[in-house]
Enzyme design. Structure first.
Site, short mmCIF file in Angstrom:
data_model
loop_
_atom_site.label_atom_id
_atom_site.label_comp_id
_atom_site.label_asym_id
_atom_site.label_seq_id
_atom_site.Cartn_x
_atom_site.Cartn_y
_atom_site.Cartn_z
N GLY A 40 0.98 -1.28 0.05
CA GLY A 40 -0.04 0.13 0.08
C GLY A 40 0.81 1.26 0.00
O GLY A 40 0.29 2.47 -0.35
N THR A 42 3.01 5.00 0.99
CA THR A 42 2.78 5.80 1.83
C THR A 42 1.22 6.11 1.97
O THR A 42 0.75 6.47 2.99
CB THR A 42 3.36 7.09 1.12
OG1 THR A 42 4.82 6.74 1.16
CG2 THR A 42 3.02 8.39 2.05
N CYS A 43 0.60 6.19 0.89
CA CYS A 43 -0.90 6.45 1.00
C CYS A 43 -1.69 5.68 1.90
O CYS A 43 -2.62 6.15 2.56
CB CYS A 43 -1.47 6.35 -0.43
SG CYS A 43 -3.39 6.60 -0.49
N GLY A 119 14.53 -3.67 -3.68
CA GLY A 119 14.77 -4.09 -5.03
C GLY A 119 15.75 -3.01 -5.31
O GLY A 119 15.97 -1.93 -5.20
N GLY A 183 4.95 24.90 6.58
CA GLY A 183 4.23 24.34 5.25
C GLY A 183 2.79 24.62 5.39
O GLY A 183 2.35 23.89 6.18
N GLY A 185 0.86 23.43 2.53
CA GLY A 185 0.56 22.65 1.33
C GLY A 185 -0.70 21.70 1.94
O GLY A 185 -1.25 22.14 3.24
N ILE A 273 6.98 20.74 4.48
CA ILE A 273 7.27 21.51 3.37
C ILE A 273 7.31 20.54 2.09
O ILE A 273 7.79 21.12 0.95
CB ILE A 273 8.67 22.09 3.70
CG1 ILE A 273 9.88 21.01 3.89
CG2 ILE A 273 8.59 23.27 4.61
CD1 ILE A 273 11.04 21.15 3.32
N GLY A 274 7.08 19.50 2.06
CA GLY A 274 7.01 18.56 0.75
C GLY A 274 7.69 17.26 0.74
O GLY A 274 8.24 16.89 2.12
N HIS A 452 -31.77 19.09 -6.50
CA HIS A 452 -32.02 20.02 -5.31
C HIS A 452 -32.56 19.17 -4.13
O HIS A 452 -33.74 18.45 -4.46
CB HIS A 452 -33.00 21.12 -5.78
CG HIS A 452 -33.28 21.99 -4.72
ND1 HIS A 452 -33.03 23.29 -4.12
CD2 HIS A 452 -34.78 21.94 -3.90
CE1 HIS A 452 -33.32 23.62 -3.12
NE2 HIS A 452 -34.43 23.06 -3.08
#
Length: 473
Positions: A40, A42-43, A119, A183, A185, A273-274, A452
Protein backbone atom coordinates in the site's frame (compact mmCIF):
# COMPACT_ATOMS: atom_id res chain seq x y z
CA UNK A 1 8.99 -20.72 -8.00
CA UNK A 2 10.21 -19.09 -11.22
CA UNK A 3 12.07 -15.78 -10.98
CA UNK A 4 11.19 -14.84 -14.56
CA UNK A 5 8.36 -12.34 -15.12
CA UNK A 6 6.92 -10.16 -17.82
CA UNK A 7 6.75 -7.22 -15.42
CA UNK A 8 8.48 -6.51 -12.10
CA UNK A 9 7.25 -3.51 -10.12
CA UNK A 10 9.46 -2.00 -7.42
CA UNK A 11 7.14 -0.44 -4.84
CA UNK A 12 3.56 -1.25 -3.85
CA UNK A 13 2.06 2.19 -3.35
CA UNK A 14 -0.95 3.50 -5.25
CA UNK A 15 1.09 3.64 -8.43
CA UNK A 16 2.90 0.32 -8.08
CA UNK A 17 0.10 -1.94 -6.90
CA UNK A 18 -2.41 -0.53 -9.40
CA UNK A 19 0.09 -0.94 -12.26
CA UNK A 20 0.65 -4.53 -11.15
CA UNK A 21 -3.06 -5.33 -11.04
CA UNK A 22 -3.69 -3.84 -14.48
CA UNK A 23 -0.68 -5.65 -15.94
CA UNK A 24 -1.91 -8.95 -14.48
CA UNK A 25 -5.41 -8.32 -15.83
CA UNK A 26 -3.87 -7.96 -19.27
CA UNK A 27 -2.19 -11.34 -19.03
CA UNK A 28 1.32 -10.30 -17.97
CA UNK A 29 3.08 -12.41 -15.35
CA UNK A 30 3.75 -9.83 -12.66
CA UNK A 31 5.74 -9.50 -9.43
CA UNK A 32 5.91 -6.65 -6.95
CA UNK A 33 8.96 -6.00 -4.78
CA UNK A 34 8.11 -4.25 -1.49
CA UNK A 35 10.48 -3.74 1.44
CA UNK A 36 7.85 -2.65 3.95
CA UNK A 37 5.99 -5.35 5.92
CA UNK A 38 2.69 -4.28 4.36
CA UNK A 39 1.46 -3.38 0.90
CA UNK A 40 0.00 0.00 0.00
CA UNK A 41 2.93 2.39 0.29
CA UNK A 42 2.74 5.86 1.79
CA UNK A 43 -0.89 6.56 0.90
CA UNK A 44 -2.31 3.56 2.69
CA UNK A 45 0.12 3.26 5.61
CA UNK A 46 1.17 6.85 6.49
CA UNK A 47 -0.65 9.22 4.15
CA UNK A 48 -4.06 9.48 2.54
CA UNK A 49 -5.95 6.87 4.53
CA UNK A 50 -4.76 7.44 8.12
CA UNK A 51 -4.79 11.23 7.83
CA UNK A 52 -8.29 11.31 6.39
CA UNK A 53 -9.42 8.92 9.12
CA UNK A 54 -8.12 11.44 11.68
CA UNK A 55 -9.95 14.23 9.85
CA UNK A 56 -13.20 12.24 10.06
CA UNK A 57 -12.66 11.95 13.82
CA UNK A 58 -12.10 15.70 13.97
CA UNK A 59 -15.38 16.23 12.12
CA UNK A 60 -17.21 13.88 14.48
CA UNK A 61 -15.83 15.85 17.44
CA UNK A 62 -17.00 19.08 15.81
CA UNK A 63 -20.56 17.76 15.58
CA UNK A 64 -20.61 16.62 19.21
CA UNK A 65 -19.16 19.93 20.39
CA UNK A 66 -22.04 21.67 18.61
CA UNK A 67 -24.57 19.14 19.93
CA UNK A 68 -26.90 21.74 21.43
CA UNK A 69 -27.34 23.41 18.04
CA UNK A 70 -28.34 20.05 16.59
CA UNK A 71 -30.79 19.38 19.39
CA UNK A 72 -28.69 16.55 20.80
CA UNK A 73 -28.38 16.13 24.56
CA UNK A 74 -26.18 13.77 26.56
CA UNK A 75 -27.92 11.85 29.32
CA UNK A 76 -26.40 10.28 32.40
CA UNK A 77 -24.42 13.34 33.43
CA UNK A 78 -22.07 13.21 30.43
CA UNK A 79 -19.69 16.14 30.34
CA UNK A 80 -18.00 18.10 27.57
CA UNK A 81 -17.08 15.96 24.54
CA UNK A 82 -13.39 15.12 24.41
CA UNK A 83 -11.08 13.15 22.16
CA UNK A 84 -9.70 9.77 23.26
CA UNK A 85 -6.56 9.25 21.17
CA UNK A 86 -6.25 5.59 22.10
CA UNK A 87 -9.64 4.85 20.58
CA UNK A 88 -9.00 7.19 17.67
CA UNK A 89 -5.84 5.32 16.73
CA UNK A 90 -7.51 1.94 17.23
CA UNK A 91 -10.22 2.83 14.71
CA UNK A 92 -7.74 4.44 12.31
CA UNK A 93 -5.49 1.38 12.43
CA UNK A 94 -8.46 -0.95 11.90
CA UNK A 95 -9.40 0.98 8.75
CA UNK A 96 -5.83 0.84 7.43
CA UNK A 97 -5.48 -2.87 8.19
CA UNK A 98 -8.73 -3.65 6.43
CA UNK A 99 -7.69 -1.89 3.24
CA UNK A 100 -4.26 -3.57 3.33
CA UNK A 101 -6.00 -6.95 3.46
CA UNK A 102 -8.04 -5.85 0.49
CA UNK A 103 -4.89 -5.15 -1.55
CA UNK A 104 -3.43 -8.51 -0.51
CA UNK A 105 -6.63 -10.18 -1.72
CA UNK A 106 -6.38 -8.39 -5.07
CA UNK A 107 -2.81 -9.66 -5.46
CA UNK A 108 -3.96 -13.24 -4.87
CA UNK A 109 -6.99 -12.84 -7.13
CA UNK A 110 -4.82 -11.59 -10.00
CA UNK A 111 -1.92 -13.99 -9.47
CA UNK A 112 0.58 -11.27 -8.56
CA UNK A 113 3.71 -12.44 -6.72
CA UNK A 114 4.70 -10.27 -3.74
CA UNK A 115 8.46 -10.50 -3.22
CA UNK A 116 9.38 -9.15 0.22
CA UNK A 117 12.58 -7.13 0.27
CA UNK A 118 14.38 -4.15 -1.28
CA UNK A 119 14.80 -4.00 -5.03
CA UNK A 120 17.94 -2.85 -6.84
CA UNK A 121 18.35 -2.39 -10.59
CA UNK A 122 21.15 -4.54 -11.98
CA UNK A 123 20.68 -3.85 -15.68
CA UNK A 124 19.76 -6.32 -18.36
CA UNK A 125 16.20 -6.65 -17.07
CA UNK A 126 17.34 -7.88 -13.66
CA UNK A 127 16.24 -6.81 -10.19
CA UNK A 128 18.23 -7.90 -7.14
CA UNK A 129 16.09 -8.39 -4.06
CA UNK A 130 17.73 -8.21 -0.65
CA UNK A 131 16.10 -8.77 2.71
CA UNK A 132 13.42 -11.27 3.65
CA UNK A 133 13.41 -13.00 0.24
CA UNK A 134 16.89 -12.60 -1.29
CA UNK A 135 16.74 -13.50 -4.97
CA UNK A 136 17.31 -12.05 -8.44
CA UNK A 137 14.29 -11.46 -10.65
CA UNK A 138 14.34 -11.03 -14.42
CA UNK A 139 11.69 -9.22 -16.41
CA UNK A 140 10.96 -7.92 -19.87
CA UNK A 141 9.80 -4.66 -18.28
CA UNK A 142 10.61 -3.09 -14.91
CA UNK A 143 8.46 -0.38 -13.32
CA UNK A 144 10.01 1.85 -10.66
CA UNK A 145 7.26 3.09 -8.32
CA UNK A 146 9.22 3.74 -5.14
CA UNK A 147 7.34 6.89 -4.16
CA UNK A 148 8.43 9.71 -1.88
CA UNK A 149 9.29 10.52 1.72
CA UNK A 150 8.97 13.67 3.88
CA UNK A 151 11.87 16.09 3.61
CA UNK A 152 13.16 18.87 5.83
CA UNK A 153 15.03 22.13 5.32
CA UNK A 154 18.58 23.19 6.21
CA UNK A 155 18.92 24.06 9.88
CA UNK A 156 16.05 21.85 11.04
CA UNK A 157 16.81 18.30 12.14
CA UNK A 158 13.82 15.97 12.45
CA UNK A 159 14.17 13.87 15.62
CA UNK A 160 10.83 12.06 15.32
CA UNK A 161 9.78 13.14 18.83
CA UNK A 162 9.45 16.91 19.09
CA UNK A 163 10.39 17.86 15.55
CA UNK A 164 8.29 15.53 13.45
CA UNK A 165 6.97 14.81 9.97
CA UNK A 166 3.58 13.52 8.90
CA UNK A 167 4.88 9.96 9.41
CA UNK A 168 5.08 10.58 13.17
CA UNK A 169 2.12 12.98 13.39
CA UNK A 170 -0.40 10.26 12.54
CA UNK A 171 0.76 8.23 15.54
CA UNK A 172 0.93 10.88 18.31
CA UNK A 173 -0.36 9.26 21.48
CA UNK A 174 -1.45 12.57 22.98
CA UNK A 175 -2.73 15.82 21.54
CA UNK A 176 0.04 18.44 21.84
CA UNK A 177 -0.86 21.60 23.74
CA UNK A 178 0.72 23.60 20.95
CA UNK A 179 2.11 22.82 17.52
CA UNK A 180 3.75 24.85 14.77
CA UNK A 181 3.38 23.56 11.24
CA UNK A 182 6.06 24.49 8.73
CA UNK A 183 4.45 24.54 5.31
CA UNK A 184 0.87 25.14 4.18
CA UNK A 185 0.41 22.65 1.38
CA UNK A 186 -2.11 19.85 1.66
CA UNK A 187 -0.27 18.04 4.48
CA UNK A 188 0.25 21.18 6.52
CA UNK A 189 -3.30 22.52 6.39
CA UNK A 190 -4.85 19.10 6.95
CA UNK A 191 -2.89 18.56 10.16
CA UNK A 192 -3.65 22.15 11.18
CA UNK A 193 -7.35 21.30 10.93
CA UNK A 194 -6.92 18.02 12.84
CA UNK A 195 -4.93 19.36 15.76
CA UNK A 196 -6.92 22.57 16.15
CA UNK A 197 -10.16 20.60 16.39
CA UNK A 198 -8.50 18.20 18.86
CA UNK A 199 -7.62 21.18 21.04
CA UNK A 200 -4.06 22.25 20.13
CA UNK A 201 -2.92 25.83 19.73
CA UNK A 202 -1.85 25.80 16.07
CA UNK A 203 0.45 28.11 14.13
CA UNK A 204 0.97 27.65 10.38
CA UNK A 205 4.18 29.15 8.99
CA UNK A 206 4.47 29.57 5.20
CA UNK A 207 7.41 30.99 3.26
CA UNK A 208 5.27 32.13 0.34
CA UNK A 209 2.83 35.06 0.45
CA UNK A 210 -0.27 32.88 0.87
CA UNK A 211 -1.30 29.50 2.23
CA UNK A 212 -2.12 26.59 -0.12
CA UNK A 213 -0.07 28.47 -2.72
CA UNK A 214 -0.86 26.06 -5.56
CA UNK A 215 -4.56 26.88 -5.34
CA UNK A 216 -6.46 29.77 -6.89
CA UNK A 217 -5.81 32.98 -4.96
CA UNK A 218 -9.47 33.29 -3.96
CA UNK A 219 -9.34 29.81 -2.38
CA UNK A 220 -6.20 30.72 -0.43
CA UNK A 221 -7.85 33.85 0.93
CA UNK A 222 -11.00 31.96 1.95
CA UNK A 223 -9.03 29.25 3.77
CA UNK A 224 -6.95 31.80 5.65
CA UNK A 225 -10.14 33.57 6.74
CA UNK A 226 -11.61 30.24 7.89
CA UNK A 227 -8.43 29.29 9.76
CA UNK A 228 -8.35 32.58 11.64
CA UNK A 229 -12.01 32.11 12.55
CA UNK A 230 -11.06 28.75 14.09
CA UNK A 231 -8.19 30.26 16.03
CA UNK A 232 -5.38 28.96 13.81
CA UNK A 233 -2.57 31.49 13.59
CA UNK A 234 -1.25 32.00 10.06
CA UNK A 235 2.14 33.53 9.30
CA UNK A 236 2.77 33.90 5.58
CA UNK A 237 5.89 35.35 3.96
CA UNK A 238 7.85 33.92 6.88
CA UNK A 239 11.03 31.85 6.87
CA UNK A 240 12.00 29.54 9.72
CA UNK A 241 15.75 29.93 10.19
CA UNK A 242 16.27 27.46 13.03
CA UNK A 243 14.53 25.08 15.41
CA UNK A 244 16.01 24.20 18.79
CA UNK A 245 14.73 21.47 21.10
CA UNK A 246 14.83 22.32 24.79
CA UNK A 247 13.12 21.52 28.08
CA UNK A 248 10.24 23.84 27.20
CA UNK A 249 9.60 22.33 23.80
CA UNK A 250 10.79 23.50 20.39
CA UNK A 251 11.82 27.11 19.85
CA UNK A 252 11.71 28.25 16.26
CA UNK A 253 13.35 31.42 15.00
CA UNK A 254 11.52 33.15 12.18
CA UNK A 255 12.29 35.88 9.71
CA UNK A 256 9.43 37.75 8.09
CA UNK A 257 9.04 40.45 5.48
CA UNK A 258 11.70 43.13 5.61
CA UNK A 259 13.94 40.96 7.78
CA UNK A 260 11.65 41.30 10.78
CA UNK A 261 12.42 38.45 13.18
CA UNK A 262 10.60 36.61 15.91
CA UNK A 263 10.56 33.45 17.98
CA UNK A 264 7.91 30.95 18.96
CA UNK A 265 8.09 28.06 21.44
CA UNK A 266 5.74 25.10 20.92
CA UNK A 267 5.43 21.55 22.17
CA UNK A 268 5.80 20.08 18.66
CA UNK A 269 7.08 21.27 15.29
CA UNK A 270 5.62 19.50 12.27
CA UNK A 271 7.75 19.86 9.14
CA UNK A 272 5.43 19.69 6.12
CA UNK A 273 7.35 21.43 3.34
CA UNK A 274 7.06 18.68 0.76
CA UNK A 275 8.38 15.26 -0.15
CA UNK A 276 11.52 13.98 -1.81
CA UNK A 277 11.99 10.91 -4.03
CA UNK A 278 12.83 7.47 -2.65
CA UNK A 279 15.76 6.18 -4.69
CA UNK A 280 18.17 5.11 -1.95
CA UNK A 281 19.69 1.72 -2.74
CA UNK A 282 17.83 1.54 -6.05
CA UNK A 283 20.92 1.73 -8.25
CA UNK A 284 19.17 4.16 -10.56
CA UNK A 285 22.22 6.10 -11.71
CA UNK A 286 24.26 2.93 -12.14
CA UNK A 287 21.48 1.52 -14.34
CA UNK A 288 21.71 4.57 -16.59
CA UNK A 289 18.61 6.44 -15.41
CA UNK A 290 18.71 10.24 -15.51
CA UNK A 291 18.20 11.82 -12.09
CA UNK A 292 17.16 15.44 -11.51
CA UNK A 293 17.30 16.51 -7.84
CA UNK A 294 16.97 12.81 -7.09
CA UNK A 295 13.82 12.33 -9.18
CA UNK A 296 13.84 9.95 -12.16
CA UNK A 297 13.41 11.75 -15.50
CA UNK A 298 10.75 10.21 -17.77
CA UNK A 299 8.88 11.14 -20.94
CA UNK A 300 5.12 11.48 -21.29
CA UNK A 301 4.71 7.69 -21.53
CA UNK A 302 6.95 7.11 -18.46
CA UNK A 303 9.97 5.79 -20.38
CA UNK A 304 13.27 6.46 -18.61
CA UNK A 305 15.46 6.29 -21.68
CA UNK A 306 16.81 2.91 -20.59
CA UNK A 307 15.14 0.14 -22.53
CA UNK A 308 12.88 -2.00 -20.38
CA UNK A 309 12.73 0.42 -17.42
CA UNK A 310 9.84 2.80 -16.80
CA UNK A 311 8.89 4.87 -13.74
CA UNK A 312 5.68 6.38 -12.35
CA UNK A 313 4.33 8.30 -9.37
CA UNK A 314 6.01 10.52 -6.81
CA UNK A 315 9.53 9.42 -7.80
CA UNK A 316 9.41 10.92 -11.30
CA UNK A 317 9.97 14.30 -12.93
CA UNK A 318 8.81 15.27 -16.41
CA UNK A 319 10.93 18.35 -17.04
CA UNK A 320 8.74 21.31 -18.00
CA UNK A 321 5.51 19.49 -17.08
CA UNK A 322 4.47 20.12 -13.49
CA UNK A 323 4.05 16.70 -11.89
CA UNK A 324 1.94 16.60 -8.73
CA UNK A 325 2.52 14.02 -6.01
CA UNK A 326 -1.00 12.62 -5.80
CA UNK A 327 -2.14 9.06 -5.14
CA UNK A 328 -4.85 9.09 -7.79
CA UNK A 329 -2.41 10.45 -10.37
CA UNK A 330 0.05 7.66 -9.59
CA UNK A 331 -2.74 5.13 -10.10
CA UNK A 332 -3.74 6.65 -13.43
CA UNK A 333 -0.10 6.57 -14.54
CA UNK A 334 0.17 2.94 -13.45
CA UNK A 335 -2.85 1.93 -15.52
CA UNK A 336 -1.66 3.79 -18.60
CA UNK A 337 1.83 2.30 -18.31
CA UNK A 338 0.57 -1.25 -17.83
CA UNK A 339 -1.59 -0.89 -20.92
CA UNK A 340 1.37 0.40 -22.94
CA UNK A 341 3.52 -2.52 -21.80
CA UNK A 342 0.74 -4.90 -22.87
CA UNK A 343 0.84 -3.43 -26.38
CA UNK A 344 -2.22 -1.20 -26.17
CA UNK A 345 -2.31 2.18 -27.87
CA UNK A 346 -2.31 4.86 -25.18
CA UNK A 347 -2.38 8.64 -25.03
CA UNK A 348 -0.39 10.80 -22.60
CA UNK A 349 -2.15 12.19 -19.54
CA UNK A 350 -3.27 15.82 -19.70
CA UNK A 351 -1.77 17.13 -16.47
CA UNK A 352 -4.00 20.21 -16.59
CA UNK A 353 -6.92 17.87 -15.93
CA UNK A 354 -5.65 16.21 -12.75
CA UNK A 355 -7.90 17.02 -9.78
CA UNK A 356 -6.39 18.02 -6.44
CA UNK A 357 -8.19 17.49 -3.14
CA UNK A 358 -7.20 18.93 0.23
CA UNK A 359 -9.17 17.62 3.21
CA UNK A 360 -8.70 20.56 5.56
CA UNK A 361 -11.65 22.28 7.21
CA UNK A 362 -13.18 23.63 5.01
CA UNK A 363 -12.02 21.22 2.31
CA UNK A 364 -10.74 22.15 -1.13
CA UNK A 365 -11.25 20.63 -4.56
CA UNK A 366 -9.70 22.00 -7.73
CA UNK A 367 -8.94 21.02 -11.30
CA UNK A 368 -7.57 22.88 -14.29
CA UNK A 369 -6.14 26.36 -14.57
CA UNK A 370 -6.43 29.00 -11.89
CA UNK A 371 -7.59 32.43 -12.98
CA UNK A 372 -4.01 33.73 -12.89
CA UNK A 373 -2.68 30.74 -14.88
CA UNK A 374 -5.37 31.17 -17.53
CA UNK A 375 -4.52 34.85 -17.97
CA UNK A 376 -0.79 34.08 -18.13
CA UNK A 377 -1.46 31.56 -20.93
CA UNK A 378 -3.13 34.29 -22.94
CA UNK A 379 -6.80 33.38 -22.56
CA UNK A 380 -9.50 36.03 -22.55
CA UNK A 381 -10.97 34.92 -19.24
CA UNK A 382 -14.42 35.04 -17.74
CA UNK A 383 -15.14 33.92 -14.17
CA UNK A 384 -18.24 32.85 -12.32
CA UNK A 385 -18.37 32.43 -8.53
CA UNK A 386 -21.20 31.23 -6.31
CA UNK A 387 -21.17 30.96 -2.50
CA UNK A 388 -22.19 27.71 -0.80
CA UNK A 389 -23.89 29.69 1.98
CA UNK A 390 -26.90 30.44 -0.22
CA UNK A 391 -27.74 26.76 -0.62
CA UNK A 392 -30.38 25.05 1.47
CA UNK A 393 -28.23 21.91 1.78
CA UNK A 394 -25.34 23.94 3.18
CA UNK A 395 -27.62 25.56 5.75
CA UNK A 396 -29.00 22.16 6.78
CA UNK A 397 -25.48 20.83 7.28
CA UNK A 398 -24.40 23.94 9.18
CA UNK A 399 -21.53 24.34 6.71
CA UNK A 400 -22.00 27.63 4.86
CA UNK A 401 -18.40 28.66 4.19
CA UNK A 402 -16.81 28.74 0.78
CA UNK A 403 -17.73 28.89 -2.88
CA UNK A 404 -17.37 27.39 -6.35
CA UNK A 405 -15.39 29.36 -8.92
CA UNK A 406 -15.41 28.53 -12.63
CA UNK A 407 -12.67 29.88 -14.89
CA UNK A 408 -13.59 29.87 -18.59
CA UNK A 409 -12.48 31.52 -21.81
CA UNK A 410 -14.81 33.88 -23.62
CA UNK A 411 -14.38 32.96 -27.30
CA UNK A 412 -15.53 29.35 -27.18
CA UNK A 413 -16.98 29.33 -23.63
CA UNK A 414 -14.69 26.39 -22.73
CA UNK A 415 -14.22 25.59 -19.04
CA UNK A 416 -10.54 25.96 -18.16
CA UNK A 417 -10.63 25.35 -14.42
CA UNK A 418 -12.95 24.87 -11.46
CA UNK A 419 -11.94 25.73 -7.90
CA UNK A 420 -14.00 25.19 -4.79
CA UNK A 421 -13.68 25.38 -1.04
CA UNK A 422 -16.36 24.20 1.34
CA UNK A 423 -18.40 21.17 2.34
CA UNK A 424 -17.92 18.13 0.05
CA UNK A 425 -15.66 20.00 -2.38
CA UNK A 426 -13.45 16.92 -2.64
CA UNK A 427 -16.45 15.03 -4.02
CA UNK A 428 -17.89 17.81 -6.18
CA UNK A 429 -14.61 18.24 -8.08
CA UNK A 430 -15.31 14.98 -9.93
CA UNK A 431 -17.99 16.71 -12.02
CA UNK A 432 -15.54 19.48 -12.85
CA UNK A 433 -12.87 16.95 -13.83
CA UNK A 434 -15.25 15.26 -16.24
CA UNK A 435 -16.24 18.65 -17.68
CA UNK A 436 -12.60 19.44 -18.48
CA UNK A 437 -12.01 15.94 -19.86
CA UNK A 438 -14.92 16.39 -22.28
CA UNK A 439 -13.91 19.97 -23.16
CA UNK A 440 -17.25 21.16 -21.81
CA UNK A 441 -18.53 24.68 -22.21
CA UNK A 442 -20.05 26.73 -19.42
CA UNK A 443 -23.37 26.57 -21.22
CA UNK A 444 -23.36 22.77 -21.11
CA UNK A 445 -22.93 22.86 -17.31
CA UNK A 446 -25.80 25.35 -17.10
CA UNK A 447 -28.10 22.99 -19.01
CA UNK A 448 -27.10 19.90 -17.03
CA UNK A 449 -29.82 19.69 -14.39
CA UNK A 450 -28.40 19.60 -10.86
CA UNK A 451 -30.59 18.01 -8.20
CA UNK A 452 -32.06 20.05 -5.36
CA UNK A 453 -31.24 20.34 -2.52
CA UNK A 454 -27.56 19.44 -3.04
CA UNK A 455 -24.18 21.08 -2.72
CA UNK A 456 -23.71 20.47 -6.44
CA UNK A 457 -26.18 23.25 -7.20
CA UNK A 458 -23.30 25.65 -6.55
CA UNK A 459 -21.51 24.28 -9.64
CA UNK A 460 -24.50 25.06 -11.85
CA UNK A 461 -24.98 28.47 -10.22
CA UNK A 462 -21.29 29.31 -10.75
CA UNK A 463 -21.79 28.48 -14.42
CA UNK A 464 -24.80 30.80 -14.53
CA UNK A 465 -22.69 33.46 -12.82
CA UNK A 466 -19.98 33.11 -15.48
CA UNK A 467 -22.66 34.15 -17.99
CA UNK A 468 -23.73 37.00 -15.73
CA UNK A 469 -27.00 35.45 -14.64
CA UNK A 470 -26.75 33.51 -11.36
CA UNK A 471 -30.28 32.62 -10.28
CA UNK A 472 -30.03 32.71 -6.49
CA UNK A 473 -27.88 35.79 -5.96
Amino acid sequence: MSDQFDVVVIGSGTGGYVAAIRAAQLGLRTAVVERQPTLGGTCLNWGCIPTKALLEHAHALKITQDAAEWGITFGGGAGVPAIDMTRVHARKNKIVAGIIKGVEYLFKKNGIVWVKGSGRLLGGGRVEVSGAEARTLTAREIIVATGSTPRSVPGISVDGRQIITSDEAIHLAAVPKSIAILGSGAVGVEFASIFRRFGSEVTVVELLPRIVPNEDEAVSAELEKAFKKRGIAVRTGTKVTSATVGDGGVTIEMEGAGGKGGALTVEKLLVAIGRGPVTDGLGAAEAGLTLERGFIRVDDLFRTGVEGISAIGDVITMGSVAHAQLAHLSSAEGILLAERLAGHEVRPINYDHVPACTYCDPEIGSVGLTEREAVERGYDVRVGTFPFGVLGRAKMAGETEGFVKIVAEKKYDEVLGVHMIGLRSTELVAEATLALRLESTVEEIIHAIHAHPTMSEAVAEAAHAAHGAAIHI
